[in-house]
Design a protein around this motif. Structure first.
Motif, PDB file in Angstrom:
ATOM      1  N   ASN A 201       7.063  -3.788  -6.316  1.00  0.00           N
ATOM      2  CA  ASN A 201       6.855  -4.678  -7.021  1.00  0.00           C
ATOM      3  C   ASN A 201       6.068  -5.796  -6.677  1.00  0.00           C
ATOM      4  OD1 ASN A 201       7.610  -6.732  -9.315  1.00  0.00           O
ATOM      5  ND2 ASN A 201       9.434  -5.715  -9.364  1.00  0.00           N
ATOM      6  N   GLY A 202       5.550  -6.716  -7.448  1.00  0.00           N
ATOM      7  CA  GLY A 202       4.316  -7.406  -6.969  1.00  0.00           C
ATOM      8  C   GLY A 202       4.965  -8.684  -5.967  1.00  0.00           C
ATOM      9  N   ILE A 203       3.811  -9.175  -5.360  1.00  0.00           N
ATOM     10  CA  ILE A 203       3.997 -10.027  -4.133  1.00  0.00           C
ATOM     11  C   ILE A 203       4.755 -11.338  -4.821  1.00  0.00           C
ATOM     12  CG2 ILE A 203       1.867 -11.150  -4.483  1.00  0.00           C
ATOM     13  CD1 ILE A 203       1.507 -11.259  -1.523  1.00  0.00           C
ATOM     14  N   TRP A 204       4.703 -11.579  -5.985  1.00  0.00           N
ATOM     15  CA  TRP A 204       5.317 -12.871  -6.520  1.00  0.00           C
ATOM     16  C   TRP A 204       6.858 -12.825  -6.510  1.00  0.00           C
ATOM     17  CZ3 TRP A 204       2.074  -9.175  -9.226  1.00  0.00           C
ATOM     18  CH2 TRP A 204       2.573  -8.321 -10.054  1.00  0.00           C
ATOM     19  N   GLN A 205       7.388 -11.526  -6.294  1.00  0.00           N
ATOM     20  CA  GLN A 205       8.780 -11.477  -6.185  1.00  0.00           C
ATOM     21  C   GLN A 205       9.451 -12.278  -4.852  1.00  0.00           C
ATOM     22  OE1 GLN A 205      10.084 -11.128  -8.729  1.00  0.00           O
ATOM     23  NE2 GLN A 205       9.772  -9.240 -10.036  1.00  0.00           N
ATOM     24  N   ILE A 206       8.695 -12.333  -3.938  1.00  0.00           N
ATOM     25  CA  ILE A 206       9.034 -12.834  -2.714  1.00  0.00           C
ATOM     26  C   ILE A 206       9.720 -13.960  -2.957  1.00  0.00           C
ATOM     27  CG2 ILE A 206       8.256 -13.842  -0.542  1.00  0.00           C
ATOM     28  CD1 ILE A 206       6.210 -11.660  -0.274  1.00  0.00           C
ATOM     29  N   ASN A 207       9.149 -15.170  -3.741  1.00  0.00           N
ATOM     30  CA  ASN A 207       9.858 -16.384  -3.810  1.00  0.00           C
ATOM     31  C   ASN A 207      11.144 -16.471  -4.700  1.00  0.00           C
ATOM     32  OD1 ASN A 207       7.907 -17.662  -2.204  1.00  0.00           O
ATOM     33  ND2 ASN A 207       6.728 -18.384  -3.926  1.00  0.00           N
ATOM     34  N   ASP A 208      10.829 -15.284  -5.510  1.00  0.00           N
ATOM     35  CA  ASP A 208      12.324 -15.113  -6.439  1.00  0.00           C
ATOM     36  C   ASP A 208      13.408 -14.787  -5.288  1.00  0.00           C
ATOM     37  OD1 ASP A 208      13.594 -15.002  -8.917  1.00  0.00           O
ATOM     38  OD2 ASP A 208      14.032 -13.006  -8.232  1.00  0.00           O
ATOM     39  N   LEU A 209      13.109 -13.841  -4.343  1.00  0.00           N
ATOM     40  CA  LEU A 209      14.428 -13.272  -3.663  1.00  0.00           C
ATOM     41  C   LEU A 209      14.595 -14.258  -2.305  1.00  0.00           C
ATOM     42  CD1 LEU A 209      12.720  -9.746  -2.964  1.00  0.00           C
ATOM     43  CD2 LEU A 209      15.033 -10.207  -3.908  1.00  0.00           C
ATOM     44  N   LYS A 210      13.626 -15.163  -2.167  1.00  0.00           N
ATOM     45  CA  LYS A 210      14.138 -16.128  -1.230  1.00  0.00           C
ATOM     46  C   LYS A 210      15.188 -17.149  -1.821  1.00  0.00           C
ATOM     47  CE  LYS A 210      10.070 -16.400   1.519  1.00  0.00           C
ATOM     48  NZ  LYS A 210       8.731 -17.302   1.855  1.00  0.00           N
ATOM     49  N   LYS A 211      15.333 -17.328  -3.298  1.00  0.00           N
ATOM     50  CA  LYS A 211      16.461 -17.829  -4.018  1.00  0.00           C
ATOM     51  C   LYS A 211      17.884 -17.303  -4.042  1.00  0.00           C
ATOM     52  CE  LYS A 211      12.754 -19.789  -7.013  1.00  0.00           C
ATOM     53  NZ  LYS A 211      12.609 -19.746  -8.571  1.00  0.00           N
ATOM     54  N   SER A 212      17.691 -16.129  -3.578  1.00  0.00           N
ATOM     55  CA  SER A 212      19.187 -15.247  -3.555  1.00  0.00           C
ATOM     56  C   SER A 212      19.653 -15.249  -1.963  1.00  0.00           C
ATOM     57  CB  SER A 212      18.903 -13.976  -4.441  1.00  0.00           C
ATOM     58  OG  SER A 212      18.573 -14.199  -5.767  1.00  0.00           O
ATOM     59  N   PRO A 213      19.960 -15.872  -1.308  1.00  0.00           N
ATOM     60  CA  PRO A 213      20.293 -15.974   0.063  1.00  0.00           C
ATOM     61  C   PRO A 213      21.382 -14.661   0.533  1.00  0.00           C
ATOM     62  CG  PRO A 213      21.307 -17.935  -0.702  1.00  0.00           C
ATOM     63  CD  PRO A 213      20.255 -17.364  -1.791  1.00  0.00           C
ATOM     64  N   GLU A 214      22.116 -14.325  -0.773  1.00  0.00           N
ATOM     65  CA  GLU A 214      23.268 -13.315  -0.447  1.00  0.00           C
ATOM     66  C   GLU A 214      22.538 -12.091  -0.369  1.00  0.00           C
ATOM     67  OE1 GLU A 214      22.315 -13.535  -4.817  1.00  0.00           O
ATOM     68  OE2 GLU A 214      22.613 -15.055  -3.084  1.00  0.00           O
ATOM     69  N   VAL A 215      21.078 -11.858  -0.985  1.00  0.00           N
ATOM     70  CA  VAL A 215      20.489 -10.481  -0.854  1.00  0.00           C
ATOM     71  C   VAL A 215      19.973 -10.299   0.755  1.00  0.00           C
ATOM     72  CG1 VAL A 215      18.759  -8.902  -2.098  1.00  0.00           C
ATOM     73  CG2 VAL A 215      20.133 -10.645  -3.296  1.00  0.00           C
ATOM     74  N   GLN A 216      20.406  -9.246   1.365  1.00  0.00           N
ATOM     75  CA  GLN A 216      19.612  -8.844   2.517  1.00  0.00           C
ATOM     76  C   GLN A 216      18.348  -7.924   2.263  1.00  0.00           C
ATOM     77  OE1 GLN A 216      22.383  -7.520   5.646  1.00  0.00           O
ATOM     78  NE2 GLN A 216      23.941  -8.495   4.261  1.00  0.00           N
ATOM     79  N   TRP A 217      17.202  -8.622   2.223  1.00  0.00           N
ATOM     80  CA  TRP A 217      16.090  -7.808   1.557  1.00  0.00           C
ATOM     81  C   TRP A 217      14.659  -7.867   2.904  1.00  0.00           C
ATOM     82  CZ3 TRP A 217      11.297 -10.398   0.819  1.00  0.00           C
ATOM     83  CH2 TRP A 217      11.367 -11.841   0.851  1.00  0.00           C
ATOM     84  N   GLY A 218      13.970  -7.045   2.754  1.00  0.00           N
ATOM     85  CA  GLY A 218      12.622  -6.953   3.662  1.00  0.00           C
ATOM     86  C   GLY A 218      11.625  -6.538   2.543  1.00  0.00           C
ATOM     87  N   VAL A 219      10.210  -6.906   3.124  1.00  0.00           N
ATOM     88  CA  VAL A 219       9.172  -6.334   2.244  1.00  0.00           C
ATOM     89  C   VAL A 219       8.077  -5.918   3.092  1.00  0.00           C
ATOM     90  CG1 VAL A 219       7.962  -8.908   2.096  1.00  0.00           C
ATOM     91  CG2 VAL A 219       7.539  -7.261   0.441  1.00  0.00           C
ATOM     92  N   ALA A 220       7.386  -4.724   2.930  1.00  0.00           N
ATOM     93  CA  ALA A 220       6.433  -4.315   3.527  1.00  0.00           C
ATOM     94  C   ALA A 220       5.401  -3.584   2.777  1.00  0.00           C
ATOM     95  CB  ALA A 220       6.964  -3.023   4.461  1.00  0.00           C
ATOM     96  N   PRO A 221       4.417  -3.315   3.385  1.00  0.00           N
ATOM     97  CA  PRO A 221       3.148  -2.538   2.530  1.00  0.00           C
ATOM     98  C   PRO A 221       3.916  -1.165   1.711  1.00  0.00           C
ATOM     99  CG  PRO A 221       2.255  -3.245   4.748  1.00  0.00           C
ATOM    100  CD  PRO A 221       3.530  -3.414   4.633  1.00  0.00           C
ATOM    101  N   LEU A 222       3.381  -0.705   0.884  1.00  0.00           N
ATOM    102  CA  LEU A 222       3.655   0.436   0.193  1.00  0.00           C
ATOM    103  C   LEU A 222       3.571   1.597   1.291  1.00  0.00           C
ATOM    104  CD1 LEU A 222       1.951   0.470  -3.466  1.00  0.00           C
ATOM    105  CD2 LEU A 222       4.127  -0.683  -2.787  1.00  0.00           C
ATOM    106  N   PRO A 223       4.629   2.297   0.921  1.00  0.00           N
ATOM    107  CA  PRO A 223       4.696   3.798   1.719  1.00  0.00           C
ATOM    108  C   PRO A 223       3.397   4.594   1.129  1.00  0.00           C
ATOM    109  CG  PRO A 223       6.928   3.539   0.920  1.00  0.00           C
ATOM    110  CD  PRO A 223       5.957   2.433   0.128  1.00  0.00           C
ATOM    111  N   GLN A 224       2.951   5.591   2.264  1.00  0.00           N
ATOM    112  CA  GLN A 224       1.821   6.367   2.013  1.00  0.00           C
ATOM    113  C   GLN A 224       2.222   7.621   1.293  1.00  0.00           C
ATOM    114  OE1 GLN A 224      -1.692   6.623   4.547  1.00  0.00           O
ATOM    115  NE2 GLN A 224      -1.920   8.780   3.803  1.00  0.00           N
ATOM    116  N   ILE A 225       2.595   7.847   0.074  1.00  0.00           N
ATOM    117  CA  ILE A 225       3.175   9.019  -0.489  1.00  0.00           C
ATOM    118  C   ILE A 225       1.848  10.117  -0.571  1.00  0.00           C
ATOM    119  CG2 ILE A 225       4.326  10.047  -2.510  1.00  0.00           C
ATOM    120  CD1 ILE A 225       5.987   7.938  -0.688  1.00  0.00           C
TER     121      ILE A 225
END
Length: 440
Positions: A285-309
């Motif tokens: 998903n887009g980088i813009w979702q980072i700030n949305d996820l920060k609004k959900s402290p109950e979600v344990q999440w991480g973000v990284a560059p796309l895997p190389q498929i």
């Protein structure tokens, strides 16, 4: 639905509005003395007070940050009063050409990189070469693809503000429950496949394949480039998204559904909402979702560059650019003041980065302030291999055809090869029509 990700669905404007506005004749706009060279390229403005209108599509959390920056600019410039109007991106691209034609357009418009050429060809926006020259900006100050994307017929129409790539989001709690290391998200095709297998054993469909442009189509776009393919040929004259690399990429995604790693017929944004709800583990998903996820402290999440498929790294990305809109009656003072704002906000792009964007300016991107934004800066390495939508007049409608072809395959209505063949046949006709329409 969270307003941030829902609004960002319009990132590309979907092309429908611009296609509908083709018949507009804008060539007659802007009579009188040419104002494109007004002022000193944005260094400063010392003329009488002017009121400027700015249009944008920042309807999510980024809009609040943008408006705060405009307020700051206004407080520092007593002779410039900038008023902001915000639309949803699809409405924005529909309204702008008609507003300019009727003399009711804004002075400044924020525009995605892949919309610049179309609006330049329609004379909706004016060249900004003097801004780049006066401020000493060159390709070395930006990612090369972003800088070149602002050109149309050897003239510059956009000053890049940011870049927003696709990122790899993962739910740490879901991974841990499946016995996977939540601190080590997959980075290769083998790692990704192995993780999906373990997730399936724990009863989780790990990666939901969306048939929609947001975000399945952008995932497919990334994979086409990862497998060594492209959407168009080098000249932009022919569609190539039915070649072997694209078919391989599309087949890899549809096979995930057949293997039970994704449900069929995934709804719009359901892939992202499933990540937040712990029903899947991975979402591109887009980088813009980072700030949305920060609004959900109950979600344990991480973000990284796309895997190389595929055989090489690649990630879909786009860029917001500042443009100056062509007016019926040129006002050199307004044009000069508009350039001052464009320069000012470009220099303040670190503040803008907090809205979920990677700054376009290299000096800002490489500074300690941006590095401290750990989640957002974690995606900055993707800019070395970012796959930006092509900057050519009328390309928006052709890209919609690309995404529609992918949707046909994901929904099982056609095989990947047939869906992409049919899409290319339609896209080639659109490209030929665009050459007639825009004379290039």
């Amino acid at each position: 639905m969270m307003h941030n990700e829902m609004s960002r669905r319009r990132l590309l404007g979907l092309g429908a509005g611009l296609g509908a506005a083709t018949a507009l004749s804008l060539a007659g706009c802007g009579g009188g003395k040419d104002a494109t060279q007004a002022g000193n390229g944005g260094k400063d403005y010392t003329g009488p007070k002017v009121d400027l209108k700015l249009w944008n599509g920042f309807t999510g959390g980024d809009g609040d940050i943008f408006k705060a920056l405009v307020d700051k600019f206004n407080s520092e410039h007593a002779n410039i009063a900038l008023a902001v109007t915000t639309f949803k991106w699809d409405d924005y691209y529909t309204k702008l050409p008609g507003a300019v034609s009727s003399g009711n357009g804004p002075d400044i418009a924020v525009m995605h990189m892949d919309h610049l050429a179309t609006n330049a060809a329609r004379q909706v926006i004016i060249p900004l070469d003097d801004v780049a020259k006066a401020l000493g900006l060159s390709e070395a100050d930006f990612a090369p693809t972003v800088w070149k994307g602002g050109l149309y017929q050897d003239k510059r129409y956009g000053i890049p503000l940011d870049m927003h790539p696709l990122g790899f989001y993962y739910n740490k709690a879901v991974l841990q429950k499946a016995g996977l290391d939540p601190a080590k998200p997959p980075t290769t095709k083998d790692d990704f496949t192995a993780a999906l297998t373990e997730l399936k054993k724990s009863g989780v469909q790990g990666f939901w394949v969306s048939p929609f442009q947001f975000t399945g189509g952008m995932t497919f776009y990334s994979l086409v480039h990862q497998f060594g393919g492209s959407v168009f040929d080098a000249e932009g004259a022919k569609a190539t998204f039915n070649a072997d690399p694209a078919v391989e990429a599309c087949t890899w995604l549809t096979d995930l559904i057949k293997a039970g790693h994704s449900p069929a017929n995934v709804g719009q944004d359901a892939d992202y909402l499933a990540l937040k709800g712990g029903k899947n583990a991975f979402n591109w998903n887009g980088i813009w979702q980072i700030n949305d996820l920060k609004k959900s402290p109950e979600v344990q999440w991480g973000v990284a560059p796309l895997p190389q498929i595929g055989s090489k790294p690649a990630a879909w990305a786009n860029s917001h650019n500042f443009t100056i809109v062509k007016q019926r009656a040129n006002d050199a003072n307004k044009v000069s003041a508009a350039k001052v704002f464009i320069n000012w906000l470009s220099e303040h792009s670190l503040d803008w980065a907090k809205g979920g964007q990677v700054p376009a300016r290299k000096t800002v991107r490489e500074g300690a302030g941006f590095t401290a934004l750990t989640d957002i800066s974690s995606l900055a390495p993707e800019l070395e291999y970012a796959a930006f939508p092509p900057a050519a007049p009328g390309v928006e409608d052709v890209m919609t055809t690309f995404y529609d072809a992918f949707q046909q395959a994901v929904l099982g209505k056609k095989t990947p090869k047939q869906a992409l063949d049919d899409g290319v046949a339609k896209a080639d006709k659109q490209l030929a029509d665009n050459r007639k329409k825009y004379g290039s």
